[in-house]
Design an enzyme around this catalytic site. Sequence first.
Site, PDB file in Angstrom:
ATOM      1  N   ASP A 183      11.836  66.408  17.313  1.00 30.36           N
ATOM      2  CA  ASP A 183      12.419  65.951  18.574  1.00 30.36           C
ATOM      3  C   ASP A 183      13.421  66.980  19.098  1.00 30.36           C
ATOM      4  O   ASP A 183      14.370  67.346  18.389  1.00 30.36           O
ATOM      5  CB  ASP A 183      13.151  64.613  18.391  1.00 30.36           C
ATOM      6  CG  ASP A 183      12.205  63.465  18.081  1.00 30.36           C
ATOM      7  OD1 ASP A 183      11.016  63.574  18.427  1.00 30.36           O
ATOM      8  OD2 ASP A 183      12.670  62.463  17.514  1.00 30.36           O
ATOM      9  N   GLY A 185       9.446  60.984  15.553  1.00 26.08           N
ATOM     10  CA  GLY A 185       8.107  60.411  15.621  1.00 26.08           C
ATOM     11  C   GLY A 185       8.161  58.979  15.139  1.00 26.08           C
ATOM     12  O   GLY A 185       8.855  58.660  14.166  1.00 26.08           O
ATOM     13  N   GLU A 198       0.555  56.970  18.110  1.00 29.94           N
ATOM     14  CA  GLU A 198       0.891  58.381  18.302  1.00 29.94           C
ATOM     15  C   GLU A 198      -0.010  59.299  17.476  1.00 29.94           C
ATOM     16  O   GLU A 198       0.266  60.491  17.367  1.00 29.94           O
ATOM     17  CB  GLU A 198       2.360  58.623  17.956  1.00 29.94           C
ATOM     18  CG  GLU A 198       3.312  58.020  18.977  1.00 29.94           C
ATOM     19  CD  GLU A 198       4.774  58.354  18.724  1.00 29.94           C
ATOM     20  OE1 GLU A 198       5.589  58.118  19.632  1.00 29.94           O
ATOM     21  OE2 GLU A 198       5.102  58.844  17.625  1.00 29.94           O
ATOM     22  N   THR A 225      10.854  42.804  21.140  1.00 28.46           N
ATOM     23  CA  THR A 225      12.224  43.277  21.323  1.00 28.46           C
ATOM     24  C   THR A 225      12.504  43.414  22.812  1.00 28.46           C
ATOM     25  O   THR A 225      11.677  43.927  23.564  1.00 28.46           O
ATOM     26  CB  THR A 225      12.458  44.608  20.605  1.00 28.46           C
ATOM     27  OG1 THR A 225      11.510  45.587  21.059  1.00 28.46           O
ATOM     28  CG2 THR A 225      12.311  44.436  19.097  1.00 28.46           C
ATOM     29  N   GLY A 259      18.057  40.878  23.202  1.00 29.07           N
ATOM     30  CA  GLY A 259      17.762  40.514  21.824  1.00 29.07           C
ATOM     31  C   GLY A 259      16.286  40.620  21.489  1.00 29.07           C
ATOM     32  O   GLY A 259      15.572  41.491  22.000  1.00 29.07           O
ATOM     33  N   THR A 266      17.059  56.227  20.899  1.00 29.12           N
ATOM     34  CA  THR A 266      15.728  56.743  20.582  1.00 29.12           C
ATOM     35  C   THR A 266      15.032  55.996  19.454  1.00 29.12           C
ATOM     36  O   THR A 266      13.861  55.634  19.560  1.00 29.12           O
ATOM     37  CB  THR A 266      15.798  58.245  20.239  1.00 29.12           C
ATOM     38  OG1 THR A 266      16.416  58.941  21.317  1.00 29.12           O
ATOM     39  CG2 THR A 266      14.417  58.808  20.008  1.00 29.12           C
ATOM     40  N   ASP A 278      12.232  51.612  16.171  1.00 30.69           N
ATOM     41  CA  ASP A 278      11.652  51.963  14.876  1.00 30.69           C
ATOM     42  C   ASP A 278      12.518  51.450  13.729  1.00 30.69           C
ATOM     43  O   ASP A 278      12.002  50.993  12.699  1.00 30.69           O
ATOM     44  CB  ASP A 278      11.489  53.477  14.768  1.00 30.69           C
ATOM     45  CG  ASP A 278      10.559  54.030  15.837  1.00 30.69           C
ATOM     46  OD1 ASP A 278       9.635  53.303  16.249  1.00 30.69           O
ATOM     47  OD2 ASP A 278      10.760  55.180  16.261  1.00 30.69           O
TER      48      ASP A 278
END
Length: 291
Positions: free
Chosen positions: A12, A38, A136, A211, A216, A239, A243
């Site tokens: 990134d 990623g 991805e 999400t 919330g 970011t 994840d």
Amino acid sequence: MKVLNFGSLNIDYVYSVDHILREGETILSSKLEEFPGGKGLNQSIALARAGVPVYHAGAVGQDGGKLLELCAANGVNTDFIARVDGKNGHTMIQVDKNGQNSILLFGGSNQAQTEEHISQVLEHFGEGDMIVLQNEVNLLDLIIEKAYERGMTIVLNPSPYDEKLKACDMSKVSWFLLNEVEAEQMTGEKDIARMPDALLAQYPGARFVLTLGSRGSVYKDAQAEYHQDIFPVKAVDTTAAGDTFTGYFLASVIEGRSIPEALRTAALASSIAVSRPGASSSIPRREEIPV
């Protein structure tokens, strides 16, 4: 249960900007930072830091050696990560003064999966094991088919939501973890309050974790629905928030904790992640999560 994450490993490039670039606009970035990332890598590290032994499958390019080192340093098994020629997958990320981001993704090595590699990896997994997927990497439809044939529990984060997902038989997915943008793209429903029901109507046998940013998160299946508020913090970089949430939620479920407990733990973990810069580097360790 063995947990396999078949997903992306990115580099990134993060640019700090006053505001997200608009069409036709040129602005000056005040800072450039390089981070590992990623969705696949982030989620594997989140699972590992939450205490779950996880195998990662995918591919890195000639410039991806540091990503393998990072996985190993975090206890992520790298036996199923291939080395390929060419550039590693990477992103260009703008982060504005409020911590919001915009991401441009280059697939690189993440688009170099082969049917042979997929088959070789999945030979080591079977009924009762879990596979965690995102959109991805290439050949996602084939990965889903082969994992389903082996009786694995399939978890899908349908991000980014694009045309490739239409080739996937998502009726074979047991768990969906997604945000409101992806939920709208899947169902056509624009009303956030109605999204959980719309998702369940489309895939009635699945479980959903939706999400909703500052609103919330919501869990929905055929029997129950639960809501979890966020834990407000000053956002630095969002970011890896989703994840981190995914990894900690799944870790809690694997441990046998209740859905409300899993949602709370995931919300706590993601609140810590957004208060830090970077993607995988922002993911907290288990001991940092308040009881």
